[in-house]
Write a protein that holds these residues in place. Structure first.
Motif, short mmCIF file in Angstrom:
data_model
loop_
_atom_site.label_atom_id
_atom_site.label_comp_id
_atom_site.label_asym_id
_atom_site.label_seq_id
_atom_site.Cartn_x
_atom_site.Cartn_y
_atom_site.Cartn_z
N ILE A 192 0.86 -1.18 0.00
CA ILE A 192 0.00 0.00 0.00
C ILE A 192 0.90 1.23 0.00
O ILE A 192 1.47 1.62 1.02
N ALA A 193 1.07 1.84 -1.17
CA ALA A 193 1.85 3.07 -1.30
C ALA A 193 0.88 4.25 -1.41
O ALA A 193 -0.30 4.08 -1.72
N CYS A 194 1.37 5.44 -1.15
CA CYS A 194 0.51 6.63 -1.14
C CYS A 194 0.46 7.28 -2.52
O CYS A 194 1.49 7.61 -3.10
N HIS A 195 -0.75 7.46 -3.02
CA HIS A 195 -0.98 8.14 -4.30
C HIS A 195 -1.74 9.45 -4.07
O HIS A 195 -2.46 9.93 -4.94
N GLY A 196 -1.54 10.00 -2.86
CA GLY A 196 -2.18 11.26 -2.51
C GLY A 196 -3.40 11.02 -1.64
O GLY A 196 -3.92 9.91 -1.51
N ASN A 197 -3.88 12.08 -1.02
CA ASN A 197 -5.09 12.01 -0.21
C ASN A 197 -6.32 11.97 -1.10
O ASN A 197 -7.22 11.16 -0.92
N ARG A 198 -6.32 12.85 -2.11
CA ARG A 198 -7.32 12.82 -3.17
C ARG A 198 -6.59 12.85 -4.50
O ARG A 198 -5.41 13.22 -4.56
N TRP A 199 -7.29 12.48 -5.56
CA TRP A 199 -6.67 12.42 -6.89
C TRP A 199 -6.98 13.74 -7.60
O TRP A 199 -7.80 13.83 -8.49
N ILE A 200 -6.27 14.78 -7.14
CA ILE A 200 -6.48 16.12 -7.67
C ILE A 200 -5.12 16.73 -7.97
O ILE A 200 -4.07 16.19 -7.61
N ASN A 201 -5.14 17.88 -8.65
CA ASN A 201 -3.92 18.57 -9.00
C ASN A 201 -3.48 19.44 -7.82
O ASN A 201 -4.09 20.48 -7.54
N TYR A 202 -2.40 19.03 -7.15
CA TYR A 202 -1.95 19.76 -5.98
C TYR A 202 -1.19 21.03 -6.33
O TYR A 202 -0.83 21.80 -5.43
N MET A 203 -0.96 21.28 -7.61
CA MET A 203 -0.40 22.56 -8.00
C MET A 203 -1.39 23.69 -7.69
O MET A 203 -1.01 24.85 -7.60
N ASN A 204 -2.67 23.33 -7.54
CA ASN A 204 -3.70 24.34 -7.26
C ASN A 204 -4.07 24.41 -5.79
O ASN A 204 -5.07 25.03 -5.43
N VAL A 205 -3.27 23.77 -4.93
CA VAL A 205 -3.54 23.72 -3.50
C VAL A 205 -2.38 24.41 -2.77
O VAL A 205 -1.21 24.20 -3.11
N SER A 206 -2.68 25.21 -1.77
CA SER A 206 -1.62 25.88 -1.02
C SER A 206 -0.78 24.83 -0.29
O SER A 206 -1.29 23.77 0.08
N PRO A 207 0.52 25.11 -0.05
CA PRO A 207 1.35 24.16 0.68
C PRO A 207 0.80 23.82 2.06
O PRO A 207 0.88 22.67 2.50
N GLU A 208 0.24 24.82 2.74
CA GLU A 208 -0.32 24.57 4.06
C GLU A 208 -1.49 23.58 3.98
O GLU A 208 -1.60 22.67 4.81
N SER A 224 2.40 1.06 9.79
CA SER A 224 3.70 1.32 9.14
C SER A 224 3.55 1.83 7.72
O SER A 224 4.55 2.18 7.09
N VAL A 225 2.34 1.89 7.17
CA VAL A 225 2.15 2.38 5.80
C VAL A 225 1.90 3.89 5.84
O VAL A 225 1.40 4.42 6.83
N PRO A 226 2.24 4.56 4.74
CA PRO A 226 2.92 4.07 3.52
C PRO A 226 4.44 4.17 3.66
O PRO A 226 4.95 4.98 4.41
N ARG A 227 5.14 3.34 2.88
CA ARG A 227 6.60 3.38 2.86
C ARG A 227 7.14 4.07 1.61
O ARG A 227 8.33 4.33 1.50
N GLY A 228 6.25 4.31 0.67
CA GLY A 228 6.63 5.00 -0.56
C GLY A 228 5.46 5.78 -1.10
O GLY A 228 4.32 5.59 -0.67
#
Length: 333
Positions: free
Chosen positions: A128-144, A165-169
């Motif tokens: 189980i690797a991390c592919h983001g919290n949601r499948w959206i374009n994070y270029m449009n989300v503030s770093p905070e 222990s997940v995710p490791r990648g």
């Protein structure tokens, strides 16, 4: 803006391994490492129900479908619903039948929509690797805001798999320029074993980069890149003008790629081969047949290591530990 929220823009590692690539020393003398990756995004995509401006348009069967701004698109939604309802169970059965393993690029919101799969995937041996919290374009989300998403993703993945222990990648894809630094911070703060990032398409072997935290004065422990692939990828069925018109096209490309890399492995320059799959896409029966035929093909060959990406990362770390002077994406001597 604090350093954790600043852009992470490393130098481009254009040199690579050159003519002197290392022998990966894959386990049992394997001539090639095969990395199957299943992308689980369904339920995390753009949708006005989640406060987004419109509907999703990427990796769908209706190729030229524009986003419906301000309203739902039931046709697109049902295509995504096919993923966890049919495609994912079909893929799980296929991998179990051939006793093969894979990495699951898991969007945390997608897992939350079908949480019963979490323990089943772990039990069957998927990473189980991390592919983001949601499948959206994070270029449009503030770093905070992105940092909040990162911690929420970790919480969701751990909660619904039962594995602390997940995710490791990770492989975000639609990431911002701060994403890698933020993920490194999150892993460090939460005591997670961060093995690799797959946010690269730049090689057929893993390679090291400087840690995103080194510029902040943290010890440079390196960041291992386990590259991904867009050519051996089922997205080419549904991205306009990009490739596959039938399962046979996909199968032929997979076999040709395998044969070239296998021959290089026989010559002492073994590689890894990444194969990208999506539940809602390859899970369709006429396409899944191509993956099964490829599994049959590689099962007939000697010296093939089918591995999860965390297994490949652990192996690389043991054989080629990070050295800031010689491993930062440059030629290893």
């Amino acid at each position: 803006m604090s350093s954790r929220y600043s852009e992470y823009l490393p130098e481009r590692p254009m040199v690579g391994y050159g003519m002197n690539q290392p022998d990966p020393q894959w386990p049992n003398g394997a001539k090639i490492a095969i990395s199957f990756v299943i992308n689980w995004e369904e339920g995390g995509e753009r949708n006005v129900l989640e406060g987004d401006d419109g509907s999703e348009t990427f990796i769908i069967e209706t190729l030229s479908q524009p986003s419906r701004i301000g309203e739902r698109d039931e046709m697109v939604e049902s295509q995504f619903e096919y993923g966890p309802r049919v495609g994912l169970p079909r893929l799980m059965r296929l991998f179990k039948r051939y006793n093969m393993t894979a990495t699951m690029y898991t969007v945390a919101a997608a897992l939350e929509c079908a949480p019963h799969f979490g323990p089943e995937l772990v039990k069957q041996g998927f990473e189980i690797a991390c592919h983001g919290n949601r499948w959206i374009n994070y270029m449009n989300v503030s770093p905070e805001e992105e940092e909040k998403h990162i911690h929420q993703a970790i919480d969701r993945l751990q909660k619904y798999t039962g594995d602390p222990s997940v995710p490791r990648g990770w492989m975000i894809g639609r990431r911002s320029n701060a994403s890698q630094r933020l993920y490194c911070h999150a892993a460090k703060e939460r005591g997670l074993e961060f093995l690799y990032s797959s946010d690269s398409y730049g090689d057929d072997l893993p390679y090291w980069l400087e840690s995103p935290l080194a510029s902040e004065g943290e010890p440079d422990e390196g960041m291992l890149i386990v590259p991904y692939s867009l050519d051996c990828n089922d997205v080419r069925f549904v991205v306009p003008g990009s490739g596959w018109s039938s399962g046979e096209d996909f199968y032929k490309h997979l076999v040709d790629t395998f044969d070239v890399l296998y021959e290089e492995g026989e010559a002492g320059q073994a590689k890894m081969m990444s194969i990208g799959l999506h539940n809602r896409c390859i899970g369709r029966p006429g396409r899944l047949a191509a993956v099964e035929k490829f599994m049959q093909y590689i099962s007939s060959k000697e010296g093939v290591w089918v591995a999860r990406r965390d297994e490949i990362a652990r192996h690389w770390r043991e054989q080629f530990p990070y050295c800031a002077e010689r491993c930062q994406g440059r030629v290893i001597t």
